[in-house]
Design a protein around this motif. Structure first.
Motif, mmCIF file in Angstrom:
data_model
loop_
_atom_site.group_PDB
_atom_site.id
_atom_site.type_symbol
_atom_site.label_atom_id
_atom_site.label_comp_id
_atom_site.label_asym_id
_atom_site.label_seq_id
_atom_site.Cartn_x
_atom_site.Cartn_y
_atom_site.Cartn_z
ATOM 1 N N ILE A 129 -17.189 -4.100 -5.958
ATOM 2 C CA ILE A 129 -16.860 -4.516 -7.325
ATOM 3 C C ILE A 129 -16.409 -5.969 -7.349
ATOM 4 C CG2 ILE A 129 -15.219 -4.159 -9.212
ATOM 5 C CD1 ILE A 129 -15.287 -1.151 -8.490
ATOM 6 N N GLU A 130 -15.511 -6.330 -6.429
ATOM 7 C CA GLU A 130 -14.933 -7.672 -6.450
ATOM 8 C C GLU A 130 -15.880 -8.735 -5.896
ATOM 9 O OE1 GLU A 130 -11.280 -7.194 -4.345
ATOM 10 O OE2 GLU A 130 -10.366 -6.019 -5.962
ATOM 11 N N ALA A 131 -16.525 -8.452 -4.784
ATOM 12 C CA ALA A 131 -17.349 -9.470 -4.128
ATOM 13 C C ALA A 131 -18.708 -9.658 -4.799
ATOM 14 C CB ALA A 131 -17.549 -9.109 -2.655
ATOM 15 N N HIS A 132 -19.261 -8.600 -5.330
ATOM 16 C CA HIS A 132 -20.611 -8.681 -5.878
ATOM 17 C C HIS A 132 -20.665 -8.494 -7.388
ATOM 18 C CE1 HIS A 132 -22.213 -8.782 -1.821
ATOM 19 N NE2 HIS A 132 -21.405 -7.774 -1.531
ATOM 20 N N GLN A 133 -19.512 -8.458 -8.032
ATOM 21 C CA GLN A 133 -19.413 -8.287 -9.483
ATOM 22 C C GLN A 133 -20.230 -7.108 -9.998
ATOM 23 O OE1 GLN A 133 -20.086 -11.820 -8.588
ATOM 24 N NE2 GLN A 133 -17.866 -12.056 -8.472
ATOM 25 N N LEU A 134 -20.167 -5.993 -9.269
ATOM 26 C CA LEU A 134 -20.839 -4.776 -9.720
ATOM 27 C C LEU A 134 -19.885 -3.977 -10.593
ATOM 28 C CD1 LEU A 134 -22.546 -3.527 -6.434
ATOM 29 C CD2 LEU A 134 -23.648 -4.575 -8.395
ATOM 30 N N SER A 135 -20.445 -3.171 -11.443
ATOM 31 C CA SER A 135 -19.610 -2.269 -12.235
ATOM 32 C C SER A 135 -19.111 -1.144 -11.323
ATOM 33 C CB SER A 135 -20.413 -1.669 -13.387
ATOM 34 O OG SER A 135 -21.419 -0.814 -12.889
ATOM 35 N N GLU A 136 -18.085 -0.473 -11.773
ATOM 36 C CA GLU A 136 -17.548 0.649 -11.001
ATOM 37 C C GLU A 136 -18.617 1.718 -10.804
ATOM 38 O OE1 GLU A 136 -14.740 4.089 -12.363
ATOM 39 O OE2 GLU A 136 -13.503 2.348 -11.868
ATOM 40 N N ARG A 137 -19.359 1.991 -11.840
ATOM 41 C CA ARG A 137 -20.413 3.004 -11.777
ATOM 42 C C ARG A 137 -21.475 2.631 -10.744
ATOM 43 N NH1 ARG A 137 -22.379 6.403 -16.482
ATOM 44 N NH2 ARG A 137 -20.486 5.488 -17.307
ATOM 45 N N ALA A 138 -21.929 1.377 -10.763
ATOM 46 C CA ALA A 138 -22.968 0.939 -9.827
ATOM 47 C C ALA A 138 -22.440 0.909 -8.390
ATOM 48 C CB ALA A 138 -23.479 -0.442 -10.226
ATOM 49 N N ALA A 139 -21.204 0.452 -8.225
ATOM 50 C CA ALA A 139 -20.624 0.375 -6.879
ATOM 51 C C ALA A 139 -20.432 1.768 -6.291
ATOM 52 C CB ALA A 139 -19.307 -0.375 -6.918
ATOM 53 N N CYS A 140 -19.976 2.703 -7.091
ATOM 54 C CA CYS A 140 -19.790 4.075 -6.610
ATOM 55 C C CYS A 140 -21.131 4.716 -6.271
ATOM 56 C CB CYS A 140 -19.053 4.912 -7.651
ATOM 57 S SG CYS A 140 -17.305 4.526 -7.776
ATOM 58 N N LYS A 141 -22.124 4.470 -7.088
ATOM 59 C CA LYS A 141 -23.458 5.024 -6.820
ATOM 60 C C LYS A 141 -24.019 4.452 -5.527
ATOM 61 C CE LYS A 141 -27.826 6.059 -9.011
ATOM 62 N NZ LYS A 141 -28.607 6.025 -10.222
ATOM 63 N N LEU A 142 -23.843 3.151 -5.308
ATOM 64 C CA LEU A 142 -24.319 2.502 -4.092
ATOM 65 C C LEU A 142 -23.603 3.031 -2.853
ATOM 66 C CD1 LEU A 142 -26.335 0.275 -3.301
ATOM 67 C CD2 LEU A 142 -24.436 -1.336 -3.412
#
Length: 66
Positions: free
Chosen positions: A6-19
């Motif tokens: 989330i912090e390093a790649h500016q992903l949303s929580e949803r996208a980061a959790c899915k990844l």
């Protein structure tokens, strides 16, 4: 790991959790701390007093006291 995504790649929580293959519920979970030190101490006392008893017997003794 999710926090890093989330912090390093500016992903949303949803996208980061899915990844990361992690549910959002598990990511957000904060355990509740229970103050069961009194019960633990009493269980240790009973275990010392009744060394031949199994955990289930000691649990029964604890329940009978309550």
């Amino acid at each position: 790991m999710v926090r890093h995504l989330i912090e390093a790649h500016q992903l949303s929580e949803r996208a980061a959790c899915k990844l990361a293959c992690l549910s959002r519920t598990a990511f957000r979970y904060h355990p509740k701390t229970a103050s069961d030190m009194g019960v633990r101490e009493r269980l240790k006392e009973l275990a010392a007093q009744y060394s031949r008893y199994s955990y289930l017997m000691l649990h029964g003794l604890l329940k009978a006291e309550a």
